[in-house]
Design a protein around this motif. Structure first.
Motif, PDB file in Angstrom:
ATOM      1  N   GLN A 226       0.874   3.314   2.330  1.00 17.66           N
ATOM      2  CA  GLN A 226       1.320   3.489   3.710  1.00 17.66           C
ATOM      3  C   GLN A 226       2.546   2.630   4.043  1.00 17.66           C
ATOM      4  N   ASN A 227       2.588   1.405   3.502  1.00 15.23           N
ATOM      5  CA  ASN A 227       3.723   0.555   3.888  1.00 15.23           C
ATOM      6  C   ASN A 227       4.847   0.545   2.852  1.00 15.23           C
TER       7      ASN A 227
ATOM      8  N   THR B 239       0.848  -1.197   0.000  1.00 13.37           N
ATOM      9  CA  THR B 239       0.000   0.000   0.000  1.00 13.37           C
ATOM     10  C   THR B 239       0.882   1.244   0.000  1.00 13.37           C
TER      11      THR B 239
ATOM     12  N   ASN C  48       8.376   2.820   5.323  1.00  8.96           N
ATOM     13  CA  ASN C  48       7.154   2.173   5.802  1.00  8.96           C
ATOM     14  C   ASN C  48       6.671   2.910   7.054  1.00  8.96           C
ATOM     15  N   ARG C  49       5.574   3.654   6.893  1.00  9.18           N
ATOM     16  CA  ARG C  49       5.054   4.429   8.022  1.00  9.18           C
ATOM     17  C   ARG C  49       3.823   3.771   8.638  1.00  9.18           C
ATOM     18  N   SER C  50       3.569   2.536   8.246  1.00  7.89           N
ATOM     19  CA  SER C  50       2.353   1.858   8.695  1.00  7.89           C
ATOM     20  C   SER C  50       2.660   0.896   9.840  1.00  7.89           C
TER      21      SER C  50
END
Length: 288
Positions: free
Chosen positions: A175-176, A173, A244-246
């Protein structure tokens, strides 16, 4: 031979093949990747970052000599000043490479599968050889960015022939940190090279031959794909992934294929060189 796959590859510089892997294959590869975390060295840990480069020399040797071995590279944020792990071992690794396709039966089976050979056949390879492979973790919160690049910077052949196979083992995604591509950028040649340093007295074993190009953020197309997807990547297409901010990791397995026939020359100044007694393993030879 002409194929829809080849047309799309030539047009965009990449092809997305959904459901390339069955769910049970994804699970087998994912568990193999997790098991590698427990095999990682307990001392002399090496950090892998495409952004920072301190403690370069020993890391570079470890990296340079990994063509026929399985080597472990930790995330920037995983190791403290004393070399101790500061995170759970299961999320400490950035990647494992570069001979999983030879040394590890699970990754070997996929890499040399008929499905992979079929794609190489459709891309008109005559004698494709696998030059390197990696398991990439992109762990939650700690998985660093991969700066924009072309794979041909690192795996250069004359003429260019490198193709990457990239398998999503988890959903990818925004987000990741899913892969992002500049569509059609493979048509603009190779923008720089990462080469063995011709200055044998220098401390850096590897150098870039010119400054990094600036690629506008607006040029990138993110590919949000579900696990089991294979992305086939032209060696000259510009791509990257964000940190990766998830809360979810983004495991992937990837390897690269090069042509070894028709006078294609693998550059002698590439970082990765096959040992004399272990040439890059060949997928097939197309008989006239």
């Amino acid at each position: 031979m002409h194929s829809k796959l080849l047309d799309e590859f030539n047009e965009n510089g990449y092809v997305v093949i959904e459901d390339f892997l069955k769910p049970e294959e994804v699970e087998t590869l994912y568990q193999a990747g997790r098991a590698l975390c427990l095999d990682a060295p307990q001392s002399n840990r090496k950090i892998f970052s495409t952004v920072k480069a301190e403690d370069a020399h020993s890391k570079e040797l470890y990296f340079l000599e990994s063509g026929d071995k399985v080597r472990y590279f930790f995330e920037q944020g995983a190791i403290g000043d004393e070399g101790q792990l500061v995170v759970d071992p299961m999320i400490a690794l950035n990647k494992v490479g570069h001979a999983l396709h030879v040394e590890h039966p699970t990754f070997n089976a996929l890499t040399f599968s008929n499905r992979v050979k079929e794609i190489c056949w459709q891309l008109n390879f005559n004698r494709p050889a696998v030059c390197q492979s990696m398991y990439i973790y992109k762990n939650s919160g700690i998985g660093g960015e991969v700066t924009p690049h072309q794979d041909s910077w690192f795996l250069h052949t004359e003429p260019n022939s490198a193709v990457g196979f990239w398998f999503a083992l988890e959903d990818c995604t925004l987000q990741n940190g899913c892969l992002q591509f500049i569509k059609g950028s493979h048509k603009s040649g190779v923008h720089r090279r990462y080469v063995r340093n011709p200055d044998t007295n220098a401390s850096e074993l590897m150098v870039y031959d010119r400054a990094s190009p600036i690629y506008p953020q607006s040029s990138f197309t993110p590919l949000q794909v579900s696990k089991g997807t294979c992305i086939v990547i032209h060696g000259n297409v510009v791509h990257k992934s964000e940190p990766n901010r998830s809360q979810k990791s983004r495991h992937a397995y990837t390897f690269h294929v090069i042509e070894t026939e028709n006078n294609v020359k693998y550059s002698e100044d590439n970082w990765l060189q096959a040992p004399q007694d272990k040439p890059f393993p060949v997928l097939f030879e197309r008989k006239a």
